[in-house]
Scaffold this active site. Structure first.
Site, PDB file in Angstrom:
ATOM      1  N   ARG A  49      12.083  -4.615  -4.976  1.00 14.49           N
ATOM      2  CA  ARG A  49      11.496  -5.947  -4.749  1.00 14.49           C
ATOM      3  C   ARG A  49      10.203  -5.998  -5.549  1.00 14.49           C
ATOM      4  NH1 ARG A  49       8.046  -8.033  -0.322  1.00 14.49           N
ATOM      5  NH2 ARG A  49       8.367 -10.279  -0.042  1.00 14.49           N
ATOM      6  N   ASN A  57       6.427 -14.762  -0.384  1.00 16.75           N
ATOM      7  CA  ASN A  57       6.109 -13.665   0.528  1.00 16.75           C
ATOM      8  C   ASN A  57       5.339 -14.161   1.756  1.00 16.75           C
ATOM      9  OD1 ASN A  57       5.760 -10.621   0.986  1.00 16.75           O
ATOM     10  ND2 ASN A  57       3.654 -11.364   1.101  1.00 16.75           N
ATOM     11  N   GLU A  58       5.782 -13.761   2.942  1.00 17.10           N
ATOM     12  CA  GLU A  58       5.077 -14.025   4.201  1.00 17.10           C
ATOM     13  C   GLU A  58       4.416 -15.406   4.184  1.00 17.10           C
ATOM     14  OE1 GLU A  58       2.493 -10.686   4.915  1.00 17.10           O
ATOM     15  OE2 GLU A  58       4.153  -9.254   4.854  1.00 17.10           O
ATOM     16  N   HIS A 105       9.520  -8.622   8.119  1.00 16.20           N
ATOM     17  CA  HIS A 105       8.605  -7.555   7.730  1.00 16.20           C
ATOM     18  C   HIS A 105       8.155  -6.842   9.000  1.00 16.20           C
ATOM     19  CE1 HIS A 105       7.440  -9.553   3.632  1.00 16.20           C
ATOM     20  NE2 HIS A 105       8.746  -9.375   3.787  1.00 16.20           N
ATOM     21  N   TYR A 117       5.788  -4.149  10.702  1.00 21.46           N
ATOM     22  CA  TYR A 117       4.622  -3.278  10.710  1.00 21.46           C
ATOM     23  C   TYR A 117       4.240  -3.009  12.164  1.00 21.46           C
ATOM     24  CZ  TYR A 117       4.371  -4.002   5.663  1.00 21.46           C
ATOM     25  OH  TYR A 117       4.667  -4.028   4.328  1.00 21.46           O
ATOM     26  N   GLU A 133      10.138  -5.702   4.139  1.00 23.04           N
ATOM     27  CA  GLU A 133       8.995  -4.799   4.025  1.00 23.04           C
ATOM     28  C   GLU A 133       8.884  -4.041   5.334  1.00 23.04           C
ATOM     29  OE1 GLU A 133       5.111  -6.251   3.166  1.00 23.04           O
ATOM     30  OE2 GLU A 133       5.772  -7.533   1.512  1.00 23.04           O
ATOM     31  N   TRP A 193       7.516  -0.649   1.878  1.00 21.86           N
ATOM     32  CA  TRP A 193       6.267  -1.001   1.195  1.00 21.86           C
ATOM     33  C   TRP A 193       5.429   0.263   1.071  1.00 21.86           C
ATOM     34  CZ3 TRP A 193       4.857  -5.579  -0.969  1.00 21.86           C
ATOM     35  CH2 TRP A 193       3.559  -5.623  -1.507  1.00 21.86           C
TER      36      TRP A 193
END
Length: 560
Positions: free
Chosen positions: A99, A176-177, A243, A245, A272, A302
């Site tokens: 990516r 992105n986001e 994503h 996290y 991610e 990531w």
């Protein structure tokens, strides 16, 4: 990558406890909004004319109908355009997808058509599927510097001439986001509009859309509206990206979110994710990777290198010879890229004309030999197209038995008998099953089964989630002795007929109720007064009593 040149997490934790609490509730909130029945309402005429990579029945497929599961990493091209070797290095570690971070000029220097065409060319040369994303949209609505999805859509339209015809190789990640934590419900309409703008401009590519809440969707907006957004794309070639996290620090939050999309028949990947702990929490990367593998979902870690916060660098200073512990985990760990990645068939591997077998692997060597297991490593074989795997065989006087298969040049052989001599060898194979000549052999004598002198241990066992017929758990092994443990074998027994179906952090063998676990490469060493954690999923009946007795290398451990 974090603040400034990155997928940012500032603002992701207005109150970290609140975020974690809401994440844990994702399995309850909006469950009816994304149930299996919703998946039946597909747009009429969708999925009928496949062009390159496309979506069908909730799965990402190649043009030939072969399932494609992304296994790769993110690369921050727009901030490091001079790192020309990165794609080749990423491919060398086994990735099938990269990516690539781009800019539409809203926030950083715009990547123009010639530059993007060069990136696509380099991806193809390195046999990588190319996910292209605009990073300028990060945190829109909360970060005043962020650009809109509409602006990103215009950028993609400006690149149409260099992207048309690349549908076999390129996925367009619009932005992105593209929404922060401020009023994340505002994500839905501009996301739908951007998709329709690209389709109206004639794009046939698979389109990827990121979630709000800085990509983590901790308020469930993407999850609740995914079906409606999917139906707004009349091609059906749309995939959602979550994503993961610090919001995803528990197995329950991870499995609930991923399973909800699978149950609804909606395509999803982890676009991610991070593993190292930071000021926001400690993501549970083991569960992310294990669940993605169990559900055949893609993941893209990531990130390769160049992070403002270097804890998330997979390679230090873009040097492939200096992988961080995070990089070792992603590329070489359980459910990692080397173990699970399969190259896209569009690059020619597995074609009917491939009749050339790989060369024989180099002679294997043995390490971390215990009473019940051994780690084998060998030099790689070569193939005219690609080596896709290796088979380790146990060699007898007049027979061979496959002991374990691996996608990498190492494997853990388990289920061995203490104080016994074995002989092993390795074969290489390619995508169509052409098999190499056998490697040279290696002799292994397992350790005696008695307790290991000087070893002290404690074991904690806990169930972290249950569902009808199944459960997920964790086992924490602590070295309470004074010396480092290098190689171990954990033994215990279930009492209610439970069976293990997937383990991360180790390799398990089970005979009846008795379970034996050997370490993965990254969990083999346990320093004095430190611990490692194993995760697993299993099957059960109505009763799920925890084991109460554990041994490590024959030594009885304290149960905590």
């Amino acid at each position: 990558m974090r603040p400034e040149t990155s997928t940012a997490r500032p603002g992701q934790s207005p109150l970290n406890a609140l975020v974690k609490g809401l994440a844990a509730l994702l399995g309850v909130i909006l469950l009816s909004a994304l149930g299996p029945a919703a998946a039946q309402a597909r747009p009429a005429g969708a999925e009928t004319a496949a062009t390159g990579l496309h979506v069908s029945n909730g799965r990402l497929l190649e043009a030939n109908g072969k399932d494609f599961v992304m296994r790769g990493v993110n690369h921050a091209h727009t901030w490091y355009p001079g790192e020309k070797q990165s794609l080749a290095d990423i491919k060398a570690f086994g990735a099938n997808t990269v990516r690539v971070v781009l800019s539409d000029g809203q926030r950083w220097t715009r990547n123009g058509p010639d530059e993007v065409a060069g990136i696509v060319h380099d991806c193809k040369n390195n046999r990588l599927i190319c996910v292209l994303e605009v990073h300028d949209t990060t945190g829109y609505g909360e970060d005043a510097a962020a650009g809109s999805l509409d602006h990103a859509a215009d950028y993609w339209i400006s690149l149409k001439d260099v992207l048309t015809g690349e549908e076999d190789y390129v996925i367009i990640n619009i932005g992105n986001e593209p929404w922060g934590n401020t009023d994340p419900a505002g994500w839905t309409a501009p996301t739908t509009a951007a998709i329709q703008k690209l389709r109206g401009a004639g794009f046939a590519h698979t389109i990827m859309v990121d979630a709000p809440n800085w990509g983590q969707d901790w308020q469930g907006v993407m999850r609740a509206n995914a079906q409606a957004v999917y139906e707004a794309d009349m091609t059906g070639n749309l995939i959602f990206s979550i994503h993961m996290y610090s919001v995803y620090s528990t197995p329950q939050a991870i499995t609930d979110y991923l399973q909800a999309f699978v149950n609804a028949g909606l395509p999803l990947l982890i676009g991610e994710f991070g593993g190292p702990a930071d000021q926001w929490g400690d993501p549970d990367e083991d569960t992310m990777m294990a669940t993605a593998e169990a559900l055949d979902l893609g993941y893209l870690a990531w990130s390769w290198s160049g992070n403002t916060d270097p804890v998330l660098d997979l390679a230090i200073d873009f040097d492939p010879n200096r992988l961080s512990s995070w990089g070792e985990r992603i590329f070489h760990g359980t459910n990692g890229i080397a173990q699970t990645s399969r190259e896209a068939t569009v690059f020619g591997g597995g074609g009917p004309g491939d009749t050339e077998a790989p060369t024989a692997p180099g002679a294997p060597t043995a390490s971390t030999v215990t009473a019940a297991s051994a780690v084998l490593t060998w030099p790689a074989a070569w193939d005219n197209i690609a080596v896709t795997g290796y088979d380790v065989v146990r060699v007898g006087d007049s027979s061979e038995t496959v002991a374990v298969s691996s996608a990498t040049t190492s494997a853990i052989v388990t289920g061995l008998t203490a104080d016994t001599a074995y002989t092993f060898a390795v074969y290489a194979r390619d995508a169509v099953g052409n098999r190499s000549a056998r490697s040279a052999t290696v002799d292994v004598i397992t350790d005696k089964s008695g307790p290991t002198p000087g070893v002290g241990c404690s074991v904690g066992y806990r169930v972290v989630g249950e569902w009808p017929g199944g459960f997920q758990g964790e086992i924490t092994i602590r070295n309470t002795g004074a010396t480092t443990i290098n190689g171990w074998n954990l033994a215990f027994a279930f009492v209610n007929g439970q069976t293990l179906s997937n383990v991360w952090g180790g390799t398990a063998t089970q005979s009846g109720s008795k379970v034996s676990v050997a370490p993965a490469g990254y969990t083999a060493v346990i320093s004095a007064n430190s611990s490692i954690v194993l995760g697993f999923t299993g099957t059960k009946s109505t009763t799920n009593t925890a084991p109460t007795a554990f041994t490590l290398g024959g030594n009885t451990c304290t149960t905590v």
